[in-house]
Design a protein around this motif. Sequence first.
Motif, PDB file in Angstrom:
ATOM      1  N   ALA A 224       0.840  -1.200   0.000  1.00  0.00           N
ATOM      2  CA  ALA A 224       0.000   0.000   0.000  1.00  0.00           C
ATOM      3  C   ALA A 224       0.878   1.255   0.000  1.00  0.00           C
ATOM      4  CB  ALA A 224      -0.923  -0.008   1.222  1.00  0.00           C
ATOM      5  N   LEU A 225       1.975   1.211   0.743  1.00  0.00           N
ATOM      6  CA  LEU A 225       2.877   2.371   0.806  1.00  0.00           C
ATOM      7  C   LEU A 225       3.508   2.617  -0.564  1.00  0.00           C
ATOM      8  CD1 LEU A 225       4.168   4.377   2.929  1.00  0.00           C
ATOM      9  CD2 LEU A 225       6.100   2.811   2.998  1.00  0.00           C
ATOM     10  N   ALA A 226       3.908   1.514  -1.218  1.00  0.00           N
ATOM     11  CA  ALA A 226       4.626   1.620  -2.494  1.00  0.00           C
ATOM     12  C   ALA A 226       3.789   2.302  -3.569  1.00  0.00           C
ATOM     13  CB  ALA A 226       5.037   0.228  -2.967  1.00  0.00           C
ATOM     14  N   THR A 227       2.448   2.158  -3.470  1.00  0.00           N
ATOM     15  CA  THR A 227       1.598   2.737  -4.505  1.00  0.00           C
ATOM     16  C   THR A 227       0.894   4.004  -4.031  1.00  0.00           C
ATOM     17  OG1 THR A 227      -0.080   1.153  -3.811  1.00  0.00           O
ATOM     18  CG2 THR A 227       1.165   0.596  -5.781  1.00  0.00           C
ATOM     19  N   ALA A 228       1.195   4.443  -2.800  1.00  0.00           N
ATOM     20  CA  ALA A 228       0.561   5.664  -2.294  1.00  0.00           C
ATOM     21  C   ALA A 228       1.100   6.868  -3.062  1.00  0.00           C
ATOM     22  CB  ALA A 228       0.842   5.818  -0.802  1.00  0.00           C
ATOM     23  N   GLU A 229       0.232   7.840  -3.260  1.00  0.00           N
ATOM     24  CA  GLU A 229       0.608   9.044  -4.006  1.00  0.00           C
ATOM     25  C   GLU A 229       1.800   9.739  -3.334  1.00  0.00           C
ATOM     26  OE1 GLU A 229      -2.444  11.343  -5.566  1.00  0.00           O
ATOM     27  OE2 GLU A 229      -0.856  12.444  -6.626  1.00  0.00           O
ATOM     28  N   GLY A 230       2.785  10.085  -4.133  1.00  0.00           N
ATOM     29  CA  GLY A 230       3.938  10.839  -3.616  1.00  0.00           C
ATOM     30  C   GLY A 230       5.015   9.985  -2.971  1.00  0.00           C
ATOM     31  N   ILE A 231       4.772   8.666  -2.861  1.00  0.00           N
ATOM     32  CA  ILE A 231       5.745   7.803  -2.173  1.00  0.00           C
ATOM     33  C   ILE A 231       6.531   6.967  -3.186  1.00  0.00           C
ATOM     34  CG2 ILE A 231       6.042   5.890  -0.520  1.00  0.00           C
ATOM     35  CD1 ILE A 231       5.079   8.445   0.835  1.00  0.00           C
ATOM     36  N   THR A 232       7.836   6.886  -2.969  1.00  0.00           N
ATOM     37  CA  THR A 232       8.705   6.010  -3.753  1.00  0.00           C
ATOM     38  C   THR A 232       9.438   5.097  -2.789  1.00  0.00           C
ATOM     39  OG1 THR A 232       9.078   7.850  -5.270  1.00  0.00           O
ATOM     40  CG2 THR A 232      10.553   5.967  -5.488  1.00  0.00           C
ATOM     41  N   ILE A 233       9.521   3.815  -3.135  1.00  0.00           N
ATOM     42  CA  ILE A 233      10.295   2.881  -2.308  1.00  0.00           C
ATOM     43  C   ILE A 233      11.708   2.781  -2.892  1.00  0.00           C
ATOM     44  CG2 ILE A 233      10.456   0.479  -1.477  1.00  0.00           C
ATOM     45  CD1 ILE A 233       8.064   1.992  -0.291  1.00  0.00           C
ATOM     46  N   GLY A 234      12.703   2.739  -1.994  1.00  0.00           N
ATOM     47  CA  GLY A 234      14.089   2.588  -2.421  1.00  0.00           C
ATOM     48  C   GLY A 234      14.725   1.398  -1.724  1.00  0.00           C
ATOM     49  N   GLY A 235      15.888   0.971  -2.219  1.00  0.00           N
ATOM     50  CA  GLY A 235      16.585  -0.194  -1.673  1.00  0.00           C
ATOM     51  C   GLY A 235      17.412   0.143  -0.435  1.00  0.00           C
TER      52      GLY A 235
END
Length: 336
Positions: A224-235
């Motif tokens: 859910a976080l990964a697809t939330a508006e304004g959010i990017t997941i990083g390694g």
Amino acid sequence: MKKWLWKLKKRLTHQAVVLMYHRIGTTDTDPWELAVSPQNFEQQLQLLARMGITTSANSLVRQMEQKKLPRRSVVVTFDDGYADNFTTALPLLQKWQIPATIFVTTQNIGRQKEFWWDELERIVVQTPVLPQQLSMPVGERPFSFNLKEETSLTAALQQKHRAWVATSDAPTLRTQLYLRLWEQLSPLTDPEQQQALTDLRSWAGIAEEARPAYCCMSTDQLKALATAEGITIGGHTITHPALGHHPLEQQQQEILGGKKLLEEVTPYPITLFAYPSGNYNDHSIQALKQSGFKAAFTTEHAPVSKKTEPFLISRYQVNNWSAEQFEKYLTYWFRQ
Ligand SMILES: [Zn+2]
């Protein structure tokens, strides 16, 4: 160069400040100052929203590639993947429309398990009664420590622990023990760290347990976080090793392995990375480039300019500050 000219040049330099957060919540002890209270975090976001200069890490990297940085911008990042990033930080980031990049260590996602540095604190600092003498191997080295009169956790000790920060002198023997073990454990591999924690738990006579506030996100929360508006997941690797202490092959496994695991839940490729504990060497950068990353973030304190190397983007840690304190630091950082 004349002082006024130098000052003018500084003022005209186009700079970005990248902020580093870890946890939004309150904790009993916080030696690494990783937790910002939800109240202070919201005040900080409100200030950033009013300044109107926040941008995403992806935009910053693009601007750096094009050598076109706006005069001032601020990027928000989080490290590790604590559950509060989803439950507490996300709603506030969305309320104030602040973009953020969350660097996630994959191993504890969906598990009831604390990071080694948190569990070490639970065992050594929080256990009510500990044996006086500790003698055990840590990795391949023998380790011993005598707790003397601090076997029982008194109210006086607890009070000292609440004010303890790891960057100043340890106020008690228990915190000294924590720091000595932290230094020994930090360069080790995950299996070595886990073995030492198992030995420490049996020395302390306590069971393995994960405090909910110290756990990572569940897989669904991460999705859910990964697809939330304004959010990017990083390694942020699989097990959070201090990369520079490990051979290239192991670094590659941690870096690429973490990326692949994250990409199972994110609908986009993982291209940004943060060095665990800010630790890296030339092999880390080589492994990142080979794994398809575009940029990486350190923990070195400096503003970002168009001259900044994309695999050495510096960041400032934000502590549990009020809006006023935070504003002072921001002003100071932009003048560096
Ligand atoms: Zn980290």
